[in-house]
Design an enzyme around this catalytic site. Structure first.
Site, PDB file in Angstrom:
ATOM      1  N   ASP A  74      27.784  62.730-144.028  1.00  0.00           N
ATOM      2  CA  ASP A  74      27.283  61.341-144.056  1.00  0.00           C
ATOM      3  C   ASP A  74      25.787  61.143-143.845  1.00  0.00           C
ATOM      4  O   ASP A  74      25.375  60.218-143.123  1.00  0.00           O
ATOM      5  CB  ASP A  74      28.057  60.502-143.029  1.00  0.00           C
ATOM      6  CG  ASP A  74      29.547  60.424-143.331  1.00  0.00           C
ATOM      7  OD1 ASP A  74      30.000  61.092-144.271  1.00  0.00           O
ATOM      8  OD2 ASP A  74      30.267  59.711-142.609  1.00  0.00           O
ATOM      9  N   ASP A 102      30.387  58.318-146.512  1.00  0.00           N
ATOM     10  CA  ASP A 102      31.166  57.135-146.209  1.00  0.00           C
ATOM     11  C   ASP A 102      31.028  56.265-147.455  1.00  0.00           C
ATOM     12  O   ASP A 102      29.905  55.983-147.893  1.00  0.00           O
ATOM     13  CB  ASP A 102      30.516  56.460-144.986  1.00  0.00           C
ATOM     14  CG  ASP A 102      31.506  55.884-143.993  1.00  0.00           C
ATOM     15  OD1 ASP A 102      32.667  56.335-143.962  1.00  0.00           O
ATOM     16  OD2 ASP A 102      31.110  54.970-143.246  1.00  0.00           O
ATOM     17  N   HIS A 105      32.574  52.981-148.672  1.00  0.00           N
ATOM     18  CA  HIS A 105      33.450  51.837-148.441  1.00  0.00           C
ATOM     19  C   HIS A 105      33.428  50.818-149.576  1.00  0.00           C
ATOM     20  O   HIS A 105      32.365  50.558-150.144  1.00  0.00           O
ATOM     21  CB  HIS A 105      33.028  51.103-147.156  1.00  0.00           C
ATOM     22  CG  HIS A 105      33.138  51.913-145.899  1.00  0.00           C
ATOM     23  ND1 HIS A 105      34.247  52.663-145.593  1.00  0.00           N
ATOM     24  CD2 HIS A 105      32.278  52.076-144.857  1.00  0.00           C
ATOM     25  CE1 HIS A 105      34.061  53.241-144.411  1.00  0.00           C
ATOM     26  NE2 HIS A 105      32.872  52.913-143.945  1.00  0.00           N
ATOM     27  N   SER A 128      36.868  48.184-141.595  1.00  0.00           N
ATOM     28  CA  SER A 128      36.056  48.520-140.418  1.00  0.00           C
ATOM     29  C   SER A 128      34.906  47.534-140.204  1.00  0.00           C
ATOM     30  O   SER A 128      34.232  47.587-139.183  1.00  0.00           O
ATOM     31  CB  SER A 128      35.495  49.936-140.543  1.00  0.00           C
ATOM     32  OG  SER A 128      34.418  49.984-141.465  1.00  0.00           O
ATOM     33  N   HIS A 150      28.321  48.572-143.899  1.00  0.00           N
ATOM     34  CA  HIS A 150      27.520  49.783-144.122  1.00  0.00           C
ATOM     35  C   HIS A 150      28.154  50.628-145.222  1.00  0.00           C
ATOM     36  O   HIS A 150      29.362  50.552-145.472  1.00  0.00           O
ATOM     37  CB  HIS A 150      27.435  50.602-142.821  1.00  0.00           C
ATOM     38  CG  HIS A 150      28.762  51.153-142.385  1.00  0.00           C
ATOM     39  ND1 HIS A 150      29.689  50.396-141.701  1.00  0.00           N
ATOM     40  CD2 HIS A 150      29.338  52.364-142.569  1.00  0.00           C
ATOM     41  CE1 HIS A 150      30.764  51.121-141.459  1.00  0.00           C
ATOM     42  NE2 HIS A 150      30.585  52.322-141.988  1.00  0.00           N
ATOM     43  N   LYS A 158      34.787  59.386-148.719  1.00  0.00           N
ATOM     44  CA  LYS A 158      35.884  59.086-147.784  1.00  0.00           C
ATOM     45  C   LYS A 158      35.870  57.617-147.389  1.00  0.00           C
ATOM     46  O   LYS A 158      34.869  56.918-147.590  1.00  0.00           O
ATOM     47  CB  LYS A 158      35.780  59.970-146.545  1.00  0.00           C
ATOM     48  CG  LYS A 158      34.544  59.693-145.729  1.00  0.00           C
ATOM     49  CD  LYS A 158      34.509  60.575-144.508  1.00  0.00           C
ATOM     50  CE  LYS A 158      33.190  60.471-143.794  1.00  0.00           C
ATOM     51  NZ  LYS A 158      32.866  59.125-143.308  1.00  0.00           N
ATOM     52  N   GLU A 213      40.665  52.840-142.112  1.00  0.00           N
ATOM     53  CA  GLU A 213      39.459  53.502-141.632  1.00  0.00           C
ATOM     54  C   GLU A 213      39.695  55.006-141.728  1.00  0.00           C
ATOM     55  O   GLU A 213      40.836  55.475-141.600  1.00  0.00           O
ATOM     56  CB  GLU A 213      39.155  53.084-140.186  1.00  0.00           C
ATOM     57  CG  GLU A 213      37.951  53.781-139.536  1.00  0.00           C
ATOM     58  CD  GLU A 213      36.614  53.560-140.257  1.00  0.00           C
ATOM     59  OE1 GLU A 213      36.520  53.887-141.465  1.00  0.00           O
ATOM     60  OE2 GLU A 213      35.661  53.088-139.612  1.00  0.00           O
ATOM     61  N   ALA A 227      27.872  60.788-137.744  1.00  0.00           N
ATOM     62  CA  ALA A 227      27.411  60.734-136.359  1.00  0.00           C
ATOM     63  C   ALA A 227      28.222  61.742-135.543  1.00  0.00           C
ATOM     64  O   ALA A 227      29.432  61.822-135.713  1.00  0.00           O
ATOM     65  CB  ALA A 227      27.621  59.316-135.794  1.00  0.00           C
ATOM     66  N   CYS A 261      32.054  60.563-137.225  1.00  0.00           N
ATOM     67  CA  CYS A 261      32.541  61.309-138.390  1.00  0.00           C
ATOM     68  C   CYS A 261      32.414  62.815-138.249  1.00  0.00           C
ATOM     69  O   CYS A 261      33.257  63.557-138.741  1.00  0.00           O
ATOM     70  CB  CYS A 261      31.865  60.790-139.655  1.00  0.00           C
ATOM     71  SG  CYS A 261      32.503  59.144-140.066  1.00  0.00           S
TER      72      CYS A 261
HETATM   73  C1  VGL Z   1      30.604  56.595-139.261  1.00  0.00           C
HETATM   74  C2  VGL Z   1      30.894  54.651-138.068  1.00  0.00           C
HETATM   75  C3  VGL Z   1      31.453  54.037-139.164  1.00  0.00           C
HETATM   76  C4  VGL Z   1      30.089  57.993-139.288  1.00  0.00           C
HETATM   77  C5  VGL Z   1      31.162  55.996-140.360  1.00  0.00           C
HETATM   78  O1  VGL Z   1      29.721  58.490-140.380  1.00  0.00           O
HETATM   79  O2  VGL Z   1      30.038  58.634-138.221  1.00  0.00           O
HETATM   80  N1  VGL Z   1      30.475  55.903-138.117  1.00  0.00           N
HETATM   81  N2  VGL Z   1      31.585  54.717-140.307  1.00  0.00           N
HETATM   82 ZN    ZN Z   2      32.101  53.707-142.115  1.00  0.00          ZN
END
Ligand code: VGL
Ligand code: ZN
Length: 204
Positions: free
Chosen positions: A25, A67, A69, A75, A86, A111, A118, A146, A150
């Site tokens: 990510d 990510d 979405h 989420s 995001h 993903k 989620e 993060a 993730c």
């Molecule tokens: C993530 C919060 C929401 C991540 C993804 O990539 O860690 N964190 N969506």
């Molecule tokens: Zn996300």
């Protein structure tokens, strides 16, 4: 399968056949200035690029999750979730950071594409595990963001799928609690290394 070590305590940091790099990510929205910024996420880009260089030089596969979405993802706060909007697919925020030197040969894994589910892990309803097995991968080196979301969920799923996991500590940043996340991963069998240690192993 040329460099198997008989010493199991040192076998899982060896970069060779059966190893792959997973970059989690590294997208604009997770960078400072993005809609869900991970503090200092941009600082690890040169380090991630260095790992990419090393894996490319060894001819080892590289995977990059994103990510991805839909605009109405569950989420998001507008739907009662905990996150600001995001990484909406096909937007600037969902693109990989422009300084990330992802090779053309890298496999991109999207993903959390289902509006109603989620998914923090790159293994969650993706083909990642099958693709890794098809390439004979046994050992995953994981970088990205993060650390406490993730990255952690991807790492724990990888263990569940039976892969050895090495977290690249200098190539990951967290949202709120990296230390606890790293401790949890370690307690479950994840090895944690930095660039210097990988190079030492590589030149052995
Ligand atoms: C993530 C919060 C929401 C991540 C993804 O990539 O860690 N964190 N969506
Ligand atoms: Zn996300």
């Amino acid at each position: 399968m040329s460099n198997r070590s008989s010493n199991s305590s040192s076998s899982n940091d060896t970069l060779g056949d059966g190893s792959a790099l997973i970059i989690v990510d590294m997208q604009n929205d997770f960078m400072p200035g993005g809609s869900l910024p991970v503090p200092e996420a941009d600082k690890i880009i040169p380090v991630v690029n260095k790992y990419i260089e090393i894996f490319m030089a060894k001819g080892l596969p590289i995977f990059a999750s994103r990510d991805w979405h839909p605009p109405n993802h569950i989420s998001f706060r507008q739907r009662g979730g905990i996150w600001p909007v995001h990484c909406v697919r096909n937007t600037f925020g969902a693109k990989f950071h422009p300084d990330l030197k992802l090779p053309r040969s890298a496999t991109v894994v999207s993903k959390a594409t289902d509006p109603n589910r989620e998914a923090y892990s790159a293994f969650d309803r993706t083909e990642l595990a099958d693709m890794l097995r098809a390439k004979g991968i046994k050992r995953l080196f994981v970088a990205g963001v993060a650390t406490d979301y993730c990255v952690k969920n991807t790492v724990l799923d990888a263990l569940g799928h039976g892969f050895e996991v090495i977290l690249l500590e200098d190539a990951t940043k967290g949202l709120t609690n990296s230390t606890a996340a790293i401790e949890e991963m370690k307690s479950k069998g994840v090895k944690v290394i930095r660039l210097e240690q990988l190079i030492t192993v590589r030149n052995r």
